[in-house]
Scaffold this motif. Structure first.
Motif, PDB file in Angstrom:
ATOM      1  N   GLY A  31       0.792  -1.225   0.000  1.00 21.96           N
ATOM      2  CA  GLY A  31       0.000   0.000   0.000  1.00 21.96           C
ATOM      3  C   GLY A  31       0.820   1.267   0.000  1.00 21.96           C
ATOM      4  O   GLY A  31       0.273   2.359  -0.227  1.00 21.96           O
ATOM      5  N   LYS A  32       2.120   1.161   0.255  1.00 24.29           N
ATOM      6  CA  LYS A  32       2.996   2.339   0.282  1.00 24.29           C
ATOM      7  C   LYS A  32       3.776   2.493  -1.019  1.00 24.29           C
ATOM      8  O   LYS A  32       4.200   3.599  -1.359  1.00 24.29           O
ATOM      9  CB  LYS A  32       3.964   2.253   1.464  1.00 24.29           C
ATOM     10  CG  LYS A  32       3.257   2.213   2.818  1.00 24.29           C
ATOM     11  CD  LYS A  32       4.256   2.044   3.946  1.00 24.29           C
ATOM     12  CE  LYS A  32       3.544   1.962   5.290  1.00 24.29           C
ATOM     13  NZ  LYS A  32       4.480   1.725   6.415  1.00 24.29           N
ATOM     14  N   VAL A  33       3.997   1.380  -1.690  1.00 30.97           N
ATOM     15  CA  VAL A  33       4.664   1.390  -2.990  1.00 30.97           C
ATOM     16  C   VAL A  33       3.845   0.518  -3.934  1.00 30.97           C
ATOM     17  O   VAL A  33       2.862  -0.113  -3.527  1.00 30.97           O
ATOM     18  CB  VAL A  33       6.121   0.868  -2.895  1.00 30.97           C
ATOM     19  CG1 VAL A  33       6.975   1.787  -2.043  1.00 30.97           C
ATOM     20  CG2 VAL A  33       6.155  -0.553  -2.333  1.00 30.97           C
ATOM     21  N   SER A  34       4.252   0.449  -5.191  1.00 26.53           N
ATOM     22  CA  SER A  34       3.494  -0.320  -6.173  1.00 26.53           C
ATOM     23  C   SER A  34       3.532  -1.813  -5.874  1.00 26.53           C
ATOM     24  O   SER A  34       4.413  -2.304  -5.166  1.00 26.53           O
ATOM     25  CB  SER A  34       4.052  -0.074  -7.575  1.00 26.53           C
ATOM     26  OG  SER A  34       5.368  -0.598  -7.678  1.00 26.53           O
ATOM     27  N   ALA A  35       2.579  -2.528  -6.458  1.00 30.10           N
ATOM     28  CA  ALA A  35       2.528  -3.980  -6.284  1.00 30.10           C
ATOM     29  C   ALA A  35       3.787  -4.638  -6.837  1.00 30.10           C
ATOM     30  O   ALA A  35       4.281  -5.617  -6.272  1.00 30.10           O
ATOM     31  CB  ALA A  35       1.286  -4.548  -6.970  1.00 30.10           C
ATOM     32  N   ASP A  36       4.319  -4.096  -7.944  1.00 36.90           N
ATOM     33  CA  ASP A  36       5.544  -4.666  -8.523  1.00 36.90           C
ATOM     34  C   ASP A  36       6.718  -4.527  -7.555  1.00 36.90           C
ATOM     35  O   ASP A  36       7.520  -5.447  -7.395  1.00 36.90           O
ATOM     36  CB  ASP A  36       5.891  -3.966  -9.840  1.00 36.90           C
ATOM     37  CG  ASP A  36       5.067  -4.504 -11.012  1.00 36.90           C
ATOM     38  OD1 ASP A  36       4.473  -5.592 -10.872  1.00 36.90           O
ATOM     39  OD2 ASP A  36       5.023  -3.828 -12.052  1.00 36.90           O
ATOM     40  N   ALA A  37       6.838  -3.366  -6.917  1.00 33.82           N
ATOM     41  CA  ALA A  37       7.942  -3.150  -5.977  1.00 33.82           C
ATOM     42  C   ALA A  37       7.829  -4.093  -4.787  1.00 33.82           C
ATOM     43  O   ALA A  37       8.827  -4.665  -4.330  1.00 33.82           O
ATOM     44  CB  ALA A  37       7.961  -1.694  -5.502  1.00 33.82           C
ATOM     45  N   VAL A  38       6.608  -4.272  -4.287  1.00 35.06           N
ATOM     46  CA  VAL A  38       6.399  -5.195  -3.165  1.00 35.06           C
ATOM     47  C   VAL A  38       6.734  -6.620  -3.582  1.00 35.06           C
ATOM     48  O   VAL A  38       7.388  -7.367  -2.838  1.00 35.06           O
ATOM     49  CB  VAL A  38       4.939  -5.122  -2.665  1.00 35.06           C
ATOM     50  CG1 VAL A  38       4.672  -6.224  -1.644  1.00 35.06           C
ATOM     51  CG2 VAL A  38       4.658  -3.761  -2.047  1.00 35.06           C
ATOM     52  N   GLU A  39       6.320  -6.991  -4.792  1.00 38.82           N
ATOM     53  CA  GLU A  39       6.592  -8.349  -5.283  1.00 38.82           C
ATOM     54  C   GLU A  39       8.090  -8.611  -5.394  1.00 38.82           C
ATOM     55  O   GLU A  39       8.589  -9.675  -4.994  1.00 38.82           O
ATOM     56  CB  GLU A  39       5.920  -8.554  -6.638  1.00 38.82           C
ATOM     57  CG  GLU A  39       6.136  -9.932  -7.243  1.00 38.82           C
ATOM     58  CD  GLU A  39       5.558 -10.067  -8.633  1.00 38.82           C
ATOM     59  OE1 GLU A  39       5.936 -11.024  -9.341  1.00 38.82           O
ATOM     60  OE2 GLU A  39       4.740  -9.213  -9.026  1.00 38.82           O
ATOM     61  N   ILE A  40       8.812  -7.637  -5.939  1.00 40.61           N
ATOM     62  CA  ILE A  40      10.263  -7.797  -6.104  1.00 40.61           C
ATOM     63  C   ILE A  40      10.953  -7.896  -4.743  1.00 40.61           C
ATOM     64  O   ILE A  40      11.783  -8.782  -4.516  1.00 40.61           O
ATOM     65  CB  ILE A  40      10.833  -6.625  -6.922  1.00 40.61           C
ATOM     66  CG1 ILE A  40      10.334  -6.698  -8.366  1.00 40.61           C
ATOM     67  CG2 ILE A  40      12.365  -6.646  -6.894  1.00 40.61           C
ATOM     68  CD1 ILE A  40      10.590  -5.430  -9.160  1.00 40.61           C
ATOM     69  N   ALA A  41      10.604  -7.002  -3.835  1.00 37.70           N
ATOM     70  CA  ALA A  41      11.245  -6.987  -2.515  1.00 37.70           C
ATOM     71  C   ALA A  41      10.876  -8.224  -1.701  1.00 37.70           C
ATOM     72  O   ALA A  41      11.722  -8.807  -1.015  1.00 37.70           O
ATOM     73  CB  ALA A  41      10.857  -5.728  -1.759  1.00 37.70           C
ATOM     74  N   LEU A 100      19.002  -5.555  -3.620  1.00 40.79           N
ATOM     75  CA  LEU A 100      17.982  -4.534  -3.889  1.00 40.79           C
ATOM     76  C   LEU A 100      18.563  -3.396  -4.731  1.00 40.79           C
ATOM     77  O   LEU A 100      17.933  -2.906  -5.671  1.00 40.79           O
ATOM     78  CB  LEU A 100      17.452  -3.975  -2.575  1.00 40.79           C
ATOM     79  CG  LEU A 100      16.097  -4.475  -2.070  1.00 40.79           C
ATOM     80  CD1 LEU A 100      15.834  -3.941  -0.664  1.00 40.79           C
ATOM     81  CD2 LEU A 100      14.983  -4.091  -3.014  1.00 40.79           C
ATOM     82  N   GLU A 101      19.768  -2.982  -4.380  1.00 39.87           N
ATOM     83  CA  GLU A 101      20.439  -1.914  -5.121  1.00 39.87           C
ATOM     84  C   GLU A 101      20.662  -2.330  -6.571  1.00 39.87           C
ATOM     85  O   GLU A 101      20.428  -1.546  -7.501  1.00 39.87           O
ATOM     86  CB  GLU A 101      21.765  -1.582  -4.448  1.00 39.87           C
ATOM     87  CG  GLU A 101      22.536  -0.443  -5.085  1.00 39.87           C
ATOM     88  CD  GLU A 101      23.830  -0.169  -4.338  1.00 39.87           C
ATOM     89  OE1 GLU A 101      23.893   0.852  -3.644  1.00 39.87           O
ATOM     90  OE2 GLU A 101      24.760  -1.009  -4.438  1.00 39.87           O
ATOM     91  N   THR A 102      21.107  -3.556  -6.769  1.00 39.01           N
ATOM     92  CA  THR A 102      21.354  -4.048  -8.125  1.00 39.01           C
ATOM     93  C   THR A 102      20.072  -4.121  -8.930  1.00 39.01           C
ATOM     94  O   THR A 102      20.034  -3.727 -10.109  1.00 39.01           O
ATOM     95  CB  THR A 102      22.012  -5.442  -8.068  1.00 39.01           C
ATOM     96  OG1 THR A 102      23.278  -5.338  -7.418  1.00 39.01           O
ATOM     97  CG2 THR A 102      22.211  -6.013  -9.467  1.00 39.01           C
ATOM     98  N   LEU A 103      18.997  -4.598  -8.326  1.00 34.07           N
ATOM     99  CA  LEU A 103      17.723  -4.697  -9.038  1.00 34.07           C
ATOM    100  C   LEU A 103      17.184  -3.315  -9.391  1.00 34.07           C
ATOM    101  O   LEU A 103      16.694  -3.097 -10.504  1.00 34.07           O
ATOM    102  CB  LEU A 103      16.704  -5.461  -8.189  1.00 34.07           C
ATOM    103  CG  LEU A 103      16.997  -6.941  -7.929  1.00 34.07           C
ATOM    104  CD1 LEU A 103      15.866  -7.569  -7.130  1.00 34.07           C
ATOM    105  CD2 LEU A 103      17.194  -7.713  -9.229  1.00 34.07           C
ATOM    106  N   ALA A 104      17.265  -2.383  -8.440  1.00 33.40           N
ATOM    107  CA  ALA A 104      16.784  -1.032  -8.710  1.00 33.40           C
ATOM    108  C   ALA A 104      17.585  -0.383  -9.840  1.00 33.40           C
ATOM    109  O   ALA A 104      17.018   0.239 -10.752  1.00 33.40           O
ATOM    110  CB  ALA A 104      16.875  -0.182  -7.447  1.00 33.40           C
ATOM    111  N   ALA A 105      18.902  -0.533  -9.804  1.00 29.48           N
ATOM    112  CA  ALA A 105      19.749   0.025 -10.859  1.00 29.48           C
ATOM    113  C   ALA A 105      19.449  -0.634 -12.196  1.00 29.48           C
ATOM    114  O   ALA A 105      19.441   0.027 -13.247  1.00 29.48           O
ATOM    115  CB  ALA A 105      21.221  -0.152 -10.499  1.00 29.48           C
ATOM    116  N   THR A 106      19.180  -1.927 -12.183  1.00 31.20           N
ATOM    117  CA  THR A 106      18.855  -2.640 -13.417  1.00 31.20           C
ATOM    118  C   THR A 106      17.567  -2.115 -14.030  1.00 31.20           C
ATOM    119  O   THR A 106      17.445  -2.003 -15.249  1.00 31.20           O
ATOM    120  CB  THR A 106      18.734  -4.149 -13.141  1.00 31.20           C
ATOM    121  OG1 THR A 106      19.983  -4.640 -12.651  1.00 31.20           O
ATOM    122  CG2 THR A 106      18.361  -4.915 -14.404  1.00 31.20           C
ATOM    123  N   VAL A 107      16.599  -1.760 -13.187  1.00 33.40           N
ATOM    124  CA  VAL A 107      15.361  -1.169 -13.691  1.00 33.40           C
ATOM    125  C   VAL A 107      15.654   0.160 -14.377  1.00 33.40           C
ATOM    126  O   VAL A 107      15.160   0.432 -15.481  1.00 33.40           O
ATOM    127  CB  VAL A 107      14.342  -0.984 -12.554  1.00 33.40           C
ATOM    128  CG1 VAL A 107      13.139  -0.177 -13.047  1.00 33.40           C
ATOM    129  CG2 VAL A 107      13.873  -2.330 -12.020  1.00 33.40           C
TER     130      VAL A 107
END
Length: 274
Positions: free
Chosen positions: A68-78, A96-103
């Motif tokens: 509810g604080k971030v998107s469903a995709d972000a919650v799913e990834i985390a 997490l840093e690597t995945l965020a940078a990859t996005v």
């Protein structure tokens, strides 16, 4: 990162691929935000990497904290990261840093997905990151300002953006992350790491072709068409003559090699060149 953590990261990156064609900078910023929360709490890091807790329990904790604080995709990834196994508490943050940078890198890549080579967006991102690193390395006052613990993250971001005023939105996100949350690294070292990730992704769409003799323009055109069809996008071809090849061709795209050991694909390429 090695061992079980490396395997968990590889699995997470593979799962992320399905989301990258429609990725947005908002998703990357949400993941960086989750990273900030994880980094700020040693207790949370321990809870998310505790081998005595089940993957479902750790995943549920992430959903409880961020749902509810971030998107469903972000919650799913985390939550997917939390359900995996990690050798150390820091490793989940690194992942997490690597995945965020990859996005972020994928957003730059997608900008040029309809152009001739499909890699100009990545090249522009790499150039911006390189320009920033050079500007910082050449100015000791800037280095001190970016490492000043009393300076606010917002002030550091403003300074960083002045060093690369024409930088893309993607470069600004990565540079802003590096100067505001370097995670114990020198700012330029983290920016170079981001650049290395971009370069690695760019290599996925460059076909390195070894042949026993130079190909004709017609053969090159047929090879280009065959490879584009095989990989589902326009590839840039780097051709070289390799006298040591027994015959035929050898094609490498990223980590994948098409040669005599992959009979079906090699046969397809030979038929296209015939």
């Amino acid at each position: 990162m090695a061992g079980v953590s490396s395997e968990s990261l590889a699995a997470a990156l593979a799962a992320l691929e399905a989301k990258l064609p429609g990725a947005s900078l908002q998703l990357a910023q949400e993941l960086f935000g989750i990273l900030g929360t994880v980094d700020s709490s040693a207790g949370l890091r321990r809870a998310l990497t505790d081998p005595s807790r089940s993957g479902d329990e750790k995943s549920a904790l992430v959903k409880q904290l961020f749902g509810g604080k971030v998107s469903a995709d972000a919650v799913e990834i985390a939550s997917g990261l939390a359900s995996s196994r990690w050798a150390s508490a820091r490793d989940i943050g690194d992942a997490l840093e690597t995945l965020a940078a990859t996005v972020v890198i994928a957003v730059a890549e997608n900008k040029s997905a309809v152009s001739a080579s499909g890699i100009s967006g990545l090249e522009a991102l790499e150039n911006d990151l390189f320009t920033f690193s050079q500007a910082v390395d050449s100015n000791h006052e800037v280095q001190r300002a970016l490492s000043e613990p009393q300076a606010s993250p917002a002030a550091k971001i403003v300074l960083a953006e002045k060093l690369v005023p024409g930088a893309s939105a993607e470069a600004k996100v990565l540079i802003g992350q590096a100067v505001s949350q370097p995670r114990g690294l020198k700012v330029t070292r983290l920016v170079r790491r981001f650049a290395e990730l971009a370069a690695k992704r760019q290599q996925r769409w460059i076909a390195t072709v070894g042949v026993t003799r130079p190909l004709t323009e017609t053969q090159i055109g047929r090879l280009q068409t065959a490879l584009n069809t095989l990989y589902g996008r326009e590839l840039k071809i780097n051709m070289s003559v390799d006298p040591e090849l027994i015959g035929g061709i050898r094609v490498q795209v990223g980590d994948e090699v098409v040669d005599a050991s992959v009979a079906a694909r090699l046969g397809q390429l030979h038929r296209q060149l015939a």
